[in-house]
Design a protein around this motif. Sequence first.
Motif, PDB file in Angstrom:
ATOM      1  N   ASN A  28     -15.368 -48.022  32.222  1.00 26.27           N
ATOM      2  CA  ASN A  28     -15.499 -49.055  33.582  1.00 26.27           C
ATOM      3  C   ASN A  28     -16.478 -48.491  34.627  1.00 26.27           C
ATOM      4  OD1 ASN A  28     -14.347 -49.620  36.440  1.00 26.27           O
ATOM      5  ND2 ASN A  28     -13.368 -50.937  35.366  1.00 26.27           N
ATOM      6  N   ALA A  29     -17.283 -49.375  34.973  1.00 28.17           N
ATOM      7  CA  ALA A  29     -18.380 -49.095  35.766  1.00 28.17           C
ATOM      8  C   ALA A  29     -18.085 -48.075  36.949  1.00 28.17           C
ATOM      9  CB  ALA A  29     -19.079 -50.390  36.469  1.00 28.17           C
ATOM     10  N   LYS A  30     -16.811 -48.311  37.711  1.00 28.27           N
ATOM     11  CA  LYS A  30     -16.189 -47.272  38.843  1.00 28.27           C
ATOM     12  C   LYS A  30     -15.960 -46.127  38.128  1.00 28.27           C
ATOM     13  CE  LYS A  30     -14.199 -51.189  41.467  1.00 28.27           C
ATOM     14  NZ  LYS A  30     -13.194 -51.815  41.728  1.00 28.27           N
ATOM     15  N   SER A  31     -15.730 -45.815  36.956  1.00 31.32           N
ATOM     16  CA  SER A  31     -15.442 -44.629  36.275  1.00 31.32           C
ATOM     17  C   SER A  31     -16.872 -43.724  36.066  1.00 31.32           C
ATOM     18  CB  SER A  31     -14.688 -44.494  34.879  1.00 31.32           C
ATOM     19  OG  SER A  31     -13.408 -44.684  35.277  1.00 31.32           O
ATOM     20  N   ALA A  32     -17.924 -44.771  35.794  1.00 31.97           N
ATOM     21  CA  ALA A  32     -19.080 -44.099  35.281  1.00 31.97           C
ATOM     22  C   ALA A  32     -19.842 -43.062  36.642  1.00 31.97           C
ATOM     23  CB  ALA A  32     -20.106 -45.361  34.979  1.00 31.97           C
ATOM     24  N   GLU A  33     -19.674 -43.536  37.686  1.00 29.89           N
ATOM     25  CA  GLU A  33     -20.272 -42.739  39.088  1.00 29.89           C
ATOM     26  C   GLU A  33     -19.753 -41.253  38.707  1.00 29.89           C
ATOM     27  OE1 GLU A  33     -22.649 -42.983  40.864  1.00 29.89           O
ATOM     28  OE2 GLU A  33     -23.059 -44.797  39.736  1.00 29.89           O
ATOM     29  N   LYS A  34     -18.593 -40.922  38.523  1.00 30.96           N
ATOM     30  CA  LYS A  34     -18.162 -39.720  38.539  1.00 30.96           C
ATOM     31  C   LYS A  34     -18.631 -38.869  37.210  1.00 30.96           C
ATOM     32  CE  LYS A  34     -13.662 -37.019  38.206  1.00 30.96           C
ATOM     33  NZ  LYS A  34     -12.208 -36.872  38.218  1.00 30.96           N
ATOM     34  N   ILE A  35     -18.561 -39.770  36.232  1.00 35.24           N
ATOM     35  CA  ILE A  35     -19.168 -39.124  34.825  1.00 35.24           C
ATOM     36  C   ILE A  35     -20.547 -38.807  34.860  1.00 35.24           C
ATOM     37  CG2 ILE A  35     -19.624 -39.538  32.501  1.00 35.24           C
ATOM     38  CD1 ILE A  35     -16.909 -41.175  32.576  1.00 35.24           C
ATOM     39  N   LYS A  36     -20.926 -39.633  35.490  1.00 36.93           N
ATOM     40  CA  LYS A  36     -22.724 -39.487  35.868  1.00 36.93           C
ATOM     41  C   LYS A  36     -23.048 -38.285  36.663  1.00 36.93           C
ATOM     42  CE  LYS A  36     -24.383 -44.085  34.981  1.00 36.93           C
ATOM     43  NZ  LYS A  36     -24.693 -45.345  35.358  1.00 36.93           N
ATOM     44  N   ASN A  37     -22.219 -38.098  37.571  1.00 34.87           N
ATOM     45  CA  ASN A  37     -22.176 -36.951  38.469  1.00 34.87           C
ATOM     46  C   ASN A  37     -21.961 -35.471  37.708  1.00 34.87           C
ATOM     47  OD1 ASN A  37     -22.799 -38.524  40.934  1.00 34.87           O
ATOM     48  ND2 ASN A  37     -20.971 -38.444  41.482  1.00 34.87           N
ATOM     49  N   ILE A  38     -21.228 -35.637  36.835  1.00 37.08           N
ATOM     50  CA  ILE A  38     -20.520 -34.389  36.363  1.00 37.08           C
ATOM     51  C   ILE A  38     -22.002 -34.301  35.291  1.00 37.08           C
ATOM     52  CG2 ILE A  38     -19.013 -33.547  34.442  1.00 37.08           C
ATOM     53  CD1 ILE A  38     -16.921 -35.158  35.803  1.00 37.08           C
ATOM     54  N   TRP A  39     -22.445 -35.246  34.519  1.00 33.54           N
ATOM     55  CA  TRP A  39     -23.372 -35.326  33.441  1.00 33.54           C
ATOM     56  C   TRP A  39     -24.659 -34.407  34.416  1.00 33.54           C
ATOM     57  CZ3 TRP A  39     -28.479 -36.577  33.090  1.00 33.54           C
ATOM     58  CH2 TRP A  39     -28.966 -36.722  31.845  1.00 33.54           C
ATOM     59  N   GLN A  40     -25.098 -35.061  35.408  1.00 37.87           N
ATOM     60  CA  GLN A  40     -26.079 -34.337  36.120  1.00 37.87           C
ATOM     61  C   GLN A  40     -25.697 -32.979  36.473  1.00 37.87           C
ATOM     62  OE1 GLN A  40     -26.472 -37.244  39.632  1.00 37.87           O
ATOM     63  NE2 GLN A  40     -28.104 -38.378  38.293  1.00 37.87           N
ATOM     64  N   LYS A  41     -24.814 -32.543  36.899  1.00 35.88           N
ATOM     65  CA  LYS A  41     -24.468 -31.076  37.287  1.00 35.88           C
ATOM     66  C   LYS A  41     -24.497 -30.188  36.188  1.00 35.88           C
ATOM     67  CE  LYS A  41     -21.049 -28.173  39.341  1.00 35.88           C
ATOM     68  NZ  LYS A  41     -19.467 -28.180  39.913  1.00 35.88           N
ATOM     69  N   GLU A  42     -23.803 -30.764  34.780  1.00 41.88           N
ATOM     70  CA  GLU A  42     -23.713 -29.897  33.760  1.00 41.88           C
ATOM     71  C   GLU A  42     -24.798 -29.838  32.947  1.00 41.88           C
ATOM     72  OE1 GLU A  42     -20.757 -28.072  32.894  1.00 41.88           O
ATOM     73  OE2 GLU A  42     -19.906 -28.534  35.149  1.00 41.88           O
ATOM     74  N   CYS A  43     -25.821 -30.763  32.919  1.00 45.18           N
ATOM     75  CA  CYS A  43     -26.816 -30.948  31.923  1.00 45.18           C
ATOM     76  C   CYS A  43     -28.097 -30.935  32.689  1.00 45.18           C
ATOM     77  CB  CYS A  43     -26.628 -32.407  31.231  1.00 45.18           C
ATOM     78  SG  CYS A  43     -25.263 -32.481  30.358  1.00 45.18           S
ATOM     79  N   ALA A  44     -28.224 -30.529  33.973  1.00 47.49           N
ATOM     80  CA  ALA A  44     -29.433 -30.610  34.567  1.00 47.49           C
ATOM     81  C   ALA A  44     -30.427 -29.620  33.801  1.00 47.49           C
ATOM     82  CB  ALA A  44     -29.335 -30.050  36.136  1.00 47.49           C
ATOM     83  N   LEU A  45     -30.076 -28.565  33.169  1.00 49.41           N
ATOM     84  CA  LEU A  45     -30.845 -27.735  32.552  1.00 49.41           C
ATOM     85  C   LEU A  45     -30.836 -27.582  31.190  1.00 49.41           C
ATOM     86  CD1 LEU A  45     -30.745 -24.655  35.318  1.00 49.41           C
ATOM     87  CD2 LEU A  45     -32.589 -26.340  34.844  1.00 49.41           C
ATOM     88  N   ALA A  46     -30.301 -28.544  30.425  1.00 47.87           N
ATOM     89  CA  ALA A  46     -29.833 -28.537  29.283  1.00 47.87           C
ATOM     90  C   ALA A  46     -31.294 -28.681  28.241  1.00 47.87           C
ATOM     91  CB  ALA A  46     -29.053 -29.666  28.694  1.00 47.87           C
ATOM     92  N   ALA A  47     -31.438 -28.318  27.163  1.00 41.66           N
ATOM     93  CA  ALA A  47     -32.644 -28.155  26.270  1.00 41.66           C
ATOM     94  C   ALA A  47     -32.063 -29.265  25.044  1.00 41.66           C
ATOM     95  CB  ALA A  47     -32.805 -26.970  25.828  1.00 41.66           C
ATOM     96  N   CYS A  48     -32.919 -30.171  24.709  1.00 37.32           N
ATOM     97  CA  CYS A  48     -32.664 -31.107  23.887  1.00 37.32           C
ATOM     98  C   CYS A  48     -33.409 -30.931  22.500  1.00 37.32           C
ATOM     99  CB  CYS A  48     -32.519 -32.576  24.277  1.00 37.32           C
ATOM    100  SG  CYS A  48     -31.504 -32.794  25.586  1.00 37.32           S
ATOM    101  N   THR A  49     -33.071 -31.060  21.579  1.00 35.92           N
ATOM    102  CA  THR A  49     -34.133 -31.098  20.451  1.00 35.92           C
ATOM    103  C   THR A  49     -34.665 -32.309  20.289  1.00 35.92           C
ATOM    104  OG1 THR A  49     -32.124 -31.853  18.744  1.00 35.92           O
ATOM    105  CG2 THR A  49     -33.020 -29.454  19.133  1.00 35.92           C
TER     106      THR A  49
END
Length: 122
Positions: free
Chosen positions: A71-92
């Motif tokens: 749901n679009a309303k839940s997406a904001e919370k998930i996107k905030n967690i993604w930005q915090k947890e994945c800010a420095l992640a390395a991707c192949t």
Amino acid sequence: MKKLFALTSVLLCAAFLAACCGGNKKTSAVNSKPETLARALEKADKKCRTDADCVAVNKGCCMCAGYEAVNAKSAEKIKNIWQKECALAACTMQMCYVEITPSCKDNICVGEPKPYEAYFSK
């Protein structure tokens, strides 16, 4: 002189790697899928009435981890967690075919895989 240059280069590389990787608790592993993001996805509201209620969010730090429809309303919370947890992640660097088109089916957000052919421009 060449030995001094080589030694200096090695030391600079080592210092750079230490600065990038050492002591930073926020650094994620390569192709990381943080537990906090996974828990947030499990708990996310997926109820909907129309296709517009649903959006795709990342399942992990890198695009090859895939996407999930929520749901679009839940997406904001998930996107905030993604930005915090994945800010420095390395991707192949690899090609992956994991994009989805979110939609509402029977009042639940779902994602249809993007057709393989759609990844290539004509």
